[in-house]
Design a protein around this motif. Structure first.
Motif, PDB file in Angstrom:
ATOM      1  N   ASP A  45      34.403  31.813  46.478  1.00  0.00           N
ATOM      2  CA  ASP A  45      34.937  33.168  46.317  1.00  0.00           C
ATOM      3  C   ASP A  45      35.930  33.218  45.145  1.00  0.00           C
ATOM      4  O   ASP A  45      36.719  32.284  44.957  1.00  0.00           O
ATOM      5  N   SER A 194      31.651  41.781  40.620  1.00  0.00           N
ATOM      6  CA  SER A 194      31.435  42.945  41.487  1.00  0.00           C
ATOM      7  C   SER A 194      31.725  44.235  40.736  1.00  0.00           C
ATOM      8  O   SER A 194      31.078  45.259  40.996  1.00  0.00           O
ATOM      9  N   GLU A 218      41.569  42.756  29.544  1.00  0.00           N
ATOM     10  CA  GLU A 218      41.421  42.051  28.272  1.00  0.00           C
ATOM     11  C   GLU A 218      40.475  42.826  27.360  1.00  0.00           C
ATOM     12  O   GLU A 218      39.486  43.400  27.827  1.00  0.00           O
ATOM     13  N   VAL A 265      39.553  43.185  41.828  1.00  0.00           N
ATOM     14  CA  VAL A 265      40.216  42.123  41.061  1.00  0.00           C
ATOM     15  C   VAL A 265      40.328  40.860  41.926  1.00  0.00           C
ATOM     16  O   VAL A 265      39.970  40.859  43.098  1.00  0.00           O
ATOM     17  N   GLY A 312      37.100  46.000  52.435  1.00  0.00           N
ATOM     18  CA  GLY A 312      35.764  45.672  51.921  1.00  0.00           C
ATOM     19  C   GLY A 312      35.022  44.681  52.783  1.00  0.00           C
ATOM     20  O   GLY A 312      35.006  43.484  52.495  1.00  0.00           O
TER      21      GLY A 312
HETATM   22  P1  NAP Z   1      35.514  38.245  39.233  1.00  0.00           P
HETATM   23  O1  NAP Z   1      34.138  38.227  38.684  1.00  0.00           O
HETATM   24  O2  NAP Z   1      36.425  37.111  38.944  1.00  0.00           O
HETATM   25  O3  NAP Z   1      36.195  39.615  38.778  1.00  0.00           O
HETATM   26  C1  NAP Z   1      37.558  39.891  38.914  1.00  0.00           C
HETATM   27  C2  NAP Z   1      37.965  40.733  37.735  1.00  0.00           C
HETATM   28  O4  NAP Z   1      39.341  41.145  37.885  1.00  0.00           O
HETATM   29  C3  NAP Z   1      37.878  39.938  36.406  1.00  0.00           C
HETATM   30  O5  NAP Z   1      37.258  40.717  35.428  1.00  0.00           O
HETATM   31  C4  NAP Z   1      39.347  39.706  36.086  1.00  0.00           C
HETATM   32  O6  NAP Z   1      39.611  39.576  34.706  1.00  0.00           O
HETATM   33  C5  NAP Z   1      39.956  40.995  36.608  1.00  0.00           C
HETATM   34  N1  NAP Z   1      41.398  40.898  36.690  1.00  0.00           N
HETATM   35  C6  NAP Z   1      42.164  39.825  37.042  1.00  0.00           C
HETATM   36  N2  NAP Z   1      43.468  40.114  36.943  1.00  0.00           N
HETATM   37  C7  NAP Z   1      43.543  41.404  36.499  1.00  0.00           C
HETATM   38  C8  NAP Z   1      44.618  42.277  36.174  1.00  0.00           C
HETATM   39  N3  NAP Z   1      45.896  41.900  36.326  1.00  0.00           N
HETATM   40  N4  NAP Z   1      44.326  43.510  35.728  1.00  0.00           N
HETATM   41  C9  NAP Z   1      43.034  43.936  35.597  1.00  0.00           C
HETATM   42  N5  NAP Z   1      41.969  43.155  35.886  1.00  0.00           N
HETATM   43  C10 NAP Z   1      42.218  41.910  36.333  1.00  0.00           C
HETATM   44  O7  NAP Z   1      35.501  38.388  40.820  1.00  0.00           O
HETATM   45  P2  NAP Z   1      34.361  38.951  41.808  1.00  0.00           P
HETATM   46  O8  NAP Z   1      33.468  37.834  42.178  1.00  0.00           O
HETATM   47  O9  NAP Z   1      33.820  40.209  41.281  1.00  0.00           O
HETATM   48  O10 NAP Z   1      35.259  39.243  43.079  1.00  0.00           O
HETATM   49  C11 NAP Z   1      36.209  40.286  43.044  1.00  0.00           C
HETATM   50  C12 NAP Z   1      37.089  40.240  44.272  1.00  0.00           C
HETATM   51  O11 NAP Z   1      36.290  40.418  45.440  1.00  0.00           O
HETATM   52  C13 NAP Z   1      37.799  38.895  44.450  1.00  0.00           C
HETATM   53  O12 NAP Z   1      39.091  39.116  44.959  1.00  0.00           O
HETATM   54  C14 NAP Z   1      36.945  38.206  45.483  1.00  0.00           C
HETATM   55  O13 NAP Z   1      37.693  37.251  46.166  1.00  0.00           O
HETATM   56  C15 NAP Z   1      36.565  39.377  46.358  1.00  0.00           C
HETATM   57  N6  NAP Z   1      35.405  39.208  47.229  1.00  0.00           N
HETATM   58  C16 NAP Z   1      35.419  39.905  48.373  1.00  0.00           C
HETATM   59  C17 NAP Z   1      34.379  39.831  49.267  1.00  0.00           C
HETATM   60  C18 NAP Z   1      34.418  40.623  50.530  1.00  0.00           C
HETATM   61  O14 NAP Z   1      33.651  40.345  51.401  1.00  0.00           O
HETATM   62  N7  NAP Z   1      35.305  41.584  50.639  1.00  0.00           N
HETATM   63  C19 NAP Z   1      33.266  39.021  48.955  1.00  0.00           C
HETATM   64  C20 NAP Z   1      33.256  38.336  47.750  1.00  0.00           C
HETATM   65  C21 NAP Z   1      34.326  38.440  46.871  1.00  0.00           C
HETATM   66  P3  NAP Z   1      39.887  38.119  34.064  1.00  0.00           P
HETATM   67  O15 NAP Z   1      38.552  37.477  33.953  1.00  0.00           O
HETATM   68  O16 NAP Z   1      40.529  38.445  32.761  1.00  0.00           O
HETATM   69  O17 NAP Z   1      40.802  37.389  34.996  1.00  0.00           O
END
Ligand code: NAP
Length: 347
Positions: A45, A194, A218, A265, A312
């Protein structure tokens, strides 16, 4: 008597379910109501992977040790800080005689759709950590409980692409339910995995008169969103700065704010940004695992904001099919994901 939810594998504390337990039994013997899986790759995750990466200072060997010690201690890959897990792909090794599906064949490739935070896991070795896409290739095994959902990997899509997409399948599937024609939808973290899927789905729902606004932190992420034809408007701002994001969303929407705001995020302290960007009686959808219930609930109360806040849920009916179909319909996103999530050399 074995429990369909896996409570028979809980070691400590007693009377909990596997997700809440500190330690579960990870003996890789397939009990009557379980499936035994030969694991190929874990998709950690994002919030968890980010925490491990930072704690280990991006050192791959240190990350391997940390992951191994978590699994040895707990019998599952549940990050002790974020409490989140991830998903896995592998092949069916054995199906217990009371497991709900007796038609699965040995060797069939599957992706689990339940969190690693509750999945008994044994890691013999970590073969590779793909720091660029949060996937970890291992030699090991896992157990799926009778209540555990999974998807058979379709033949037309790369299995690592499927693993990456299904990890976040709950998000675009919920957006399909929550966003309506002509809505304004704000996506905090729009250039993440996501975020991209949600941006595509949101535009399908809001239509040409609706607006999808992506918030990214970014400059290169603006180019990604533009290249993929996603988001009508893009804001470059740090999501941990609530007033700065609020001001930009306020100005862009002439003070109307969002009907729906999605938080996707992987960092802490973005609750108020999400709430402030949303209009009164709008909907806030917290998919991020770094979300604090306390900060969201008390923060919304503190500013007198009447919004519906949705946790979520990683599962939503038909989420796997919705997400894989989305990839099939959106060739640019599929190609981008293929490049990012199926790279890392031969496996
Ligand atoms: P991801 O691909 O890492 O996307 C996260 C995004 O947030 C990246 O583009 C990141 O940019 C951006 N970000 C980080 N810090 C930020 C800030 N201060 N301001 C603006 N943007 C920022 O993650 P993902 O796989 O899509 O997952 C997203 C979230 O969902 C995570 O928290 C994950 O743990 C959660 N999740 C939840 C479930 C559920 O069941 N609810 C399941 C899976 C995942 P950078 O690359 O620049 O850091």
């Amino acid at each position: 008597m074995y429990c369909k939810y896996g409570s028979h594998r809980v070691i400590h504390p007693k009377n909990t379910l596997p997700q809440a337990a500190d330690k579960i039994d990870n003996h890789m013997v397939c009990l009557d109501n379980e499936m035994l899986i030969d694991v190929e790759t874990l998709n950690i995750d994002s919030a968890s992977f980010h925490q491990i990466k930072e704690a280990c200072n991006y050192d791959i060997e240190a990350m391997k040790s940390m992951i191994l010690s978590i699994v040895q201690r707990q019998g599952k890959m549940q990050n002790p800080v974020t409490k989140s897990g991830g998903m896995l792909i592998g092949s069916v090794r054995e199906v217990g005689k009371n497991f709900h599906n007796q038609n699965l064949k040995k060797g069939q490739k599957i992706a689990t759709l339940v969190s690693l935070s509750l999945t008994p896991l044994f890691i013999k070795t970590i073969k590779a950590i793909h720091i660029e896409n949060e996937q970890v290739d291992i030699e090991g095994q896992a157990i799926l409980f009778d209540s555990g959902i999974y998807a058979v990997i379709p033949e037309d899509l790369n299995e690592h692409l499927v693993l990456a997409a299904l990890d976040v399948a709950g998000a675009p599937a919920q957006v399909k339910r929550l966003s309506k024609k002509d809505d304004t939808v704000v996506i905090i973290g729009a250039a993440g995995k996501s975020g991209l899927l949600c941006a595509y789905q949101a535009k399908q729902n809001v239509g040409p008169k609706g607006t999808v606004i992506g918030v990214v932190n970014e400059a290169w992420q603006i180019d990604v969103l533009k290249a993929l034809d996603l988001c009508d408007e893009i804001l470059l701002e740090d999501a941990t700065k609530p007033l700065a994001v609020y001001q930009k969303v306020h100005d862009l929407t002439a003070g109307k704010l969002a009907d729906l705001t999605l938080n996707v995020v992987n960092v802490e302290n973005t609750e108020m940004t999400t709430i402030l960007a949303t209009k009164n009686h709008g909907i806030v959808y917290f998919f991020s695992m770094a979300t604090s219930f306390t900060k969201a609930a008390l923060g919304a109360e503190g500013i007198g904001k009447d919004v519906t806040m949705i946790i979520g849920n990683g599962y939503c009916q038909d989420h796997a099919n919705i997400t894989l179909d989305l990839l099939r319909q959106a060739p640019k996103i599929k190609a981008y994901f293929e490049k990012k999530y199926t790279s890392g050399g031969p496996r």
